[in-house]
Scaffold this motif. Structure first.
Motif, PDB file in Angstrom:
ATOM      1  N   GLY A 165     -15.808   4.445   6.722  1.00 12.08           N
ATOM      2  CA  GLY A 165     -14.938   5.569   6.551  1.00 12.08           C
ATOM      3  C   GLY A 165     -13.888   5.588   5.180  1.00 12.08           C
ATOM      4  N   PHE A 166     -13.858   4.589   4.442  1.00 17.57           N
ATOM      5  CA  PHE A 166     -12.932   4.310   3.425  1.00 17.57           C
ATOM      6  C   PHE A 166     -13.387   4.836   2.473  1.00 17.57           C
ATOM      7  CE2 PHE A 166      -9.904   2.723   6.567  1.00 17.57           C
ATOM      8  CZ  PHE A 166     -10.483   1.873   7.324  1.00 17.57           C
ATOM      9  N   THR A 167     -12.755   5.478   1.378  1.00 21.98           N
ATOM     10  CA  THR A 167     -12.914   5.825  -0.197  1.00 21.98           C
ATOM     11  C   THR A 167     -11.861   5.776  -0.846  1.00 21.98           C
ATOM     12  OG1 THR A 167     -14.697   7.615   0.775  1.00 21.98           O
ATOM     13  CG2 THR A 167     -14.232   7.578  -1.487  1.00 21.98           C
ATOM     14  N   ILE A 168     -12.211   5.005  -2.347  1.00 21.47           N
ATOM     15  CA  ILE A 168     -11.018   4.997  -3.142  1.00 21.47           C
ATOM     16  C   ILE A 168     -11.581   5.939  -4.384  1.00 21.47           C
ATOM     17  CG2 ILE A 168     -10.091   3.525  -4.787  1.00 21.47           C
ATOM     18  CD1 ILE A 168     -10.315   1.338  -2.930  1.00 21.47           C
ATOM     19  N   PHE A 169     -10.639   6.812  -4.596  1.00 26.85           N
ATOM     20  CA  PHE A 169     -10.669   7.464  -6.165  1.00 26.85           C
ATOM     21  C   PHE A 169      -9.976   6.765  -7.343  1.00 26.85           C
ATOM     22  CE2 PHE A 169     -13.765  10.589  -4.419  1.00 26.85           C
ATOM     23  CZ  PHE A 169     -13.279  10.667  -3.107  1.00 26.85           C
ATOM     24  N   PHE A 170     -10.549   6.502  -8.134  1.00 27.90           N
ATOM     25  CA  PHE A 170      -9.712   5.910  -9.270  1.00 27.90           C
ATOM     26  C   PHE A 170      -9.805   6.489 -10.453  1.00 27.90           C
ATOM     27  CE2 PHE A 170      -7.760   2.369 -11.140  1.00 27.90           C
ATOM     28  CZ  PHE A 170      -8.318   2.201 -12.272  1.00 27.90           C
ATOM     29  N   ASN A 171      -8.745   6.737 -11.229  1.00 23.53           N
ATOM     30  CA  ASN A 171      -8.386   7.407 -12.224  1.00 23.53           C
ATOM     31  C   ASN A 171      -7.825   6.460 -13.492  1.00 23.53           C
ATOM     32  OD1 ASN A 171      -7.557   9.011 -14.723  1.00 23.53           O
ATOM     33  ND2 ASN A 171      -7.812  10.936 -13.510  1.00 23.53           N
ATOM     34  N   LYS A 172      -8.666   5.866 -14.141  1.00 27.64           N
ATOM     35  CA  LYS A 172      -8.147   4.863 -15.094  1.00 27.64           C
ATOM     36  C   LYS A 172      -7.090   5.457 -16.135  1.00 27.64           C
ATOM     37  CE  LYS A 172      -9.554   0.823 -18.102  1.00 27.64           C
ATOM     38  NZ  LYS A 172     -10.920   0.074 -18.534  1.00 27.64           N
ATOM     39  N   ARG A 173      -7.604   6.628 -16.597  1.00 29.86           N
ATOM     40  CA  ARG A 173      -6.715   7.358 -17.728  1.00 29.86           C
ATOM     41  C   ARG A 173      -5.352   7.671 -17.315  1.00 29.86           C
ATOM     42  NH1 ARG A 173      -5.969  12.437 -19.596  1.00 29.86           N
ATOM     43  NH2 ARG A 173      -7.107  13.372 -18.082  1.00 29.86           N
ATOM     44  N   GLU A 174      -5.148   8.074 -16.076  1.00 32.48           N
ATOM     45  CA  GLU A 174      -3.972   8.587 -15.223  1.00 32.48           C
ATOM     46  C   GLU A 174      -3.215   7.265 -14.601  1.00 32.48           C
ATOM     47  OE1 GLU A 174      -2.556  11.409 -15.703  1.00 32.48           O
ATOM     48  OE2 GLU A 174      -4.164  12.350 -16.769  1.00 32.48           O
ATOM     49  N   LYS A 175      -3.869   6.401 -14.455  1.00 28.37           N
ATOM     50  CA  LYS A 175      -3.335   5.100 -13.894  1.00 28.37           C
ATOM     51  C   LYS A 175      -3.050   5.432 -12.491  1.00 28.37           C
ATOM     52  CE  LYS A 175      -0.971   3.719 -17.677  1.00 28.37           C
ATOM     53  NZ  LYS A 175      -0.044   3.048 -18.550  1.00 28.37           N
ATOM     54  N   ASN A 176      -3.760   5.871 -11.645  1.00 24.72           N
ATOM     55  CA  ASN A 176      -3.541   6.284 -10.204  1.00 24.72           C
ATOM     56  C   ASN A 176      -4.845   6.128  -9.572  1.00 24.72           C
ATOM     57  OD1 ASN A 176      -4.906   8.886 -10.174  1.00 24.72           O
ATOM     58  ND2 ASN A 176      -3.007   9.695 -11.379  1.00 24.72           N
ATOM     59  N   LEU A 177      -4.826   5.906  -8.161  1.00 24.99           N
ATOM     60  CA  LEU A 177      -5.897   5.813  -7.409  1.00 24.99           C
ATOM     61  C   LEU A 177      -5.489   6.321  -6.064  1.00 24.99           C
ATOM     62  CD1 LEU A 177      -6.402   2.276  -6.413  1.00 24.99           C
ATOM     63  CD2 LEU A 177      -4.598   2.668  -8.012  1.00 24.99           C
ATOM     64  N   SER A 178      -6.611   6.658  -5.111  1.00 24.09           N
ATOM     65  CA  SER A 178      -6.199   7.224  -3.974  1.00 24.09           C
ATOM     66  C   SER A 178      -7.055   6.529  -2.900  1.00 24.09           C
ATOM     67  CB  SER A 178      -6.067   8.849  -3.550  1.00 24.09           C
ATOM     68  OG  SER A 178      -7.258   9.220  -3.783  1.00 24.09           O
ATOM     69  N   LEU A 179      -6.610   6.246  -1.834  1.00 17.15           N
ATOM     70  CA  LEU A 179      -7.192   5.883  -0.435  1.00 17.15           C
ATOM     71  C   LEU A 179      -7.635   7.087   0.327  1.00 17.15           C
ATOM     72  CD1 LEU A 179      -8.894   3.738   1.094  1.00 17.15           C
ATOM     73  CD2 LEU A 179      -6.694   3.217   2.219  1.00 17.15           C
ATOM     74  N   HIS A 180      -8.871   7.292   0.827  1.00 13.05           N
ATOM     75  CA  HIS A 180      -9.106   8.373   1.694  1.00 13.05           C
ATOM     76  C   HIS A 180      -9.699   7.703   3.065  1.00 13.05           C
ATOM     77  CE1 HIS A 180      -9.213  12.065  -0.946  1.00 13.05           C
ATOM     78  NE2 HIS A 180      -8.590  11.153  -1.602  1.00 13.05           N
ATOM     79  N   ILE A 181      -9.122   7.994   4.149  1.00 10.40           N
ATOM     80  CA  ILE A 181      -9.505   7.378   5.444  1.00 10.40           C
ATOM     81  C   ILE A 181      -9.940   8.737   6.004  1.00 10.40           C
ATOM     82  CG2 ILE A 181      -8.868   6.296   7.424  1.00 10.40           C
ATOM     83  CD1 ILE A 181      -6.260   4.985   5.896  1.00 10.40           C
ATOM     84  N   LYS A 182     -11.408   8.470   6.436  1.00 13.98           N
ATOM     85  CA  LYS A 182     -11.984   9.867   7.069  1.00 13.98           C
ATOM     86  C   LYS A 182     -12.182   9.659   8.445  1.00 13.98           C
ATOM     87  CE  LYS A 182     -16.158  10.305   5.521  1.00 13.98           C
ATOM     88  NZ  LYS A 182     -17.499  10.316   4.919  1.00 13.98           N
ATOM     89  N   ASP A 183     -11.986  10.753   9.295  1.00 15.32           N
ATOM     90  CA  ASP A 183     -12.001  10.629  10.791  1.00 15.32           C
ATOM     91  C   ASP A 183     -10.975   9.615  11.276  1.00 15.32           C
ATOM     92  OD1 ASP A 183     -14.415   9.948  13.321  1.00 15.32           O
ATOM     93  OD2 ASP A 183     -12.720  11.393  13.253  1.00 15.32           O
ATOM     94  N   SER A 184      -9.524   9.822  10.957  1.00 17.53           N
ATOM     95  CA  SER A 184      -8.668   8.971  11.335  1.00 17.53           C
ATOM     96  C   SER A 184      -8.511   8.787  12.722  1.00 17.53           C
ATOM     97  CB  SER A 184      -7.363   9.364  10.660  1.00 17.53           C
ATOM     98  OG  SER A 184      -7.223   9.285   9.196  1.00 17.53           O
ATOM     99  N   GLN A 185      -8.306   7.662  13.158  1.00 18.21           N
ATOM    100  CA  GLN A 185      -8.122   7.343  14.703  1.00 18.21           C
ATOM    101  C   GLN A 185      -6.825   6.645  14.821  1.00 18.21           C
ATOM    102  OE1 GLN A 185     -10.787   8.072  17.048  1.00 18.21           O
ATOM    103  NE2 GLN A 185     -11.295   9.225  15.154  1.00 18.21           N
TER     104      GLN A 185
END
Lengths: 112, 112
Positions: A61-81
């Motif tokens: 349920g964990f996804t990382i989205f990474f943007n090298k050009r912008e030097k940022n990333l995010s962690l998405h936690i799906k269906d949080s418990q």
């Protein structure tokens, strides 16, 4: 130049929602980005990690989205418990693997 | 199975007194070893790393020293504690670049 910043500082979501945690860094030499989960009084544990050659990584349920050009990333936690309530740290590592810079952390609370 | 054992679990020490914290890693040969410090409610700060016996590199200067007398042992010490040394000390290990970092359960240090 070694700063790793996270936002928000704290986040409250309802059970079943997707929690989105953000991370940004300054040093473009960082090339490996693990996310850790830490419960009070315990050491952090690795959740998921991404290398800078990728722009997305999924694991359960964990996804990382990474943007090298912008030097940022995010962690998405799906269906949080409620059991996901913890502090989450983004980290950034250099090629050598001997140095790891931790972010400021996001405290997540999942409300039933 | 690999295990990481830290000692002591907690310490209360007086300002100016000496300190020695330790950790042992079993089940892996020649791991990279790390010491981290975490202020209450704060992020993790890497203090030292070691890639082989007898060699320790400092990441930040906090009036602390570290040694690796054996392949599976990492020691953190100081001759004179400061109030600012209070916090949570974590030992960790990995097998190198882009590999998971495993943390111990930590030592809670209170300097009074």
């Amino acid at each position: 130049q070694q700063q790793v910043r996270q936002s928000p500082q704290s986040l409250t979501v309802w059970e079943g929602e997707t929690a989105i945690l953000n991370c940004s860094y300054e040093n473009s030499a960082f090339d490996y980005f693990p996310w850790y989960q830490q419960f009070p009084g315990e050491g952090p544990a690795l959740l998921i990690a991404i290398r800078s050659v990728s722009d997305k990584k999924e694991d359960g349920g964990f996804t990382i989205f990474f943007n090298k050009r912008e030097k940022n990333l995010s962690l998405h936690i799906k269906d949080s418990q409620p059991g996901d309530s913890a502090t989450y740290f983004c980290a950034a590592s250099l090629y050598s693997g001997t140095y790891q810079r931790f972010g400021t952390g996001t405290k997540l609370q999942v409300v039933p | 199975a690999q295990t990481i054992h830290q000692w002591p679990v907690a310490e209360i020490k007086a300002v100016g007194s000496p300190l020695s914290l330790g950790c042992t890693i079993k089940g892996k040969s020649s791991p990279n070893l790390y010491w981290y410090w975490q202020a209450t409610g704060g992020t993790l700060q890497q203090l030292f790393y070691s890639i082989t016996v007898g060699q320790v590199e400092s990441v930040v200067q906090l009036n602390l020293s570290a040694s690796r007398p054996k392949d599976d042992q990492f020691i953190l010490s100081t001759e004179k504690l400061l109030l600012s040394h209070s916090g949570f000390y974590l030992c960790a290990w990995s097998l190198g670049r882009d590999t998971e970092v495993f943390f111990g359960k930590g030592t809670r240090l209170t300097v009074v």
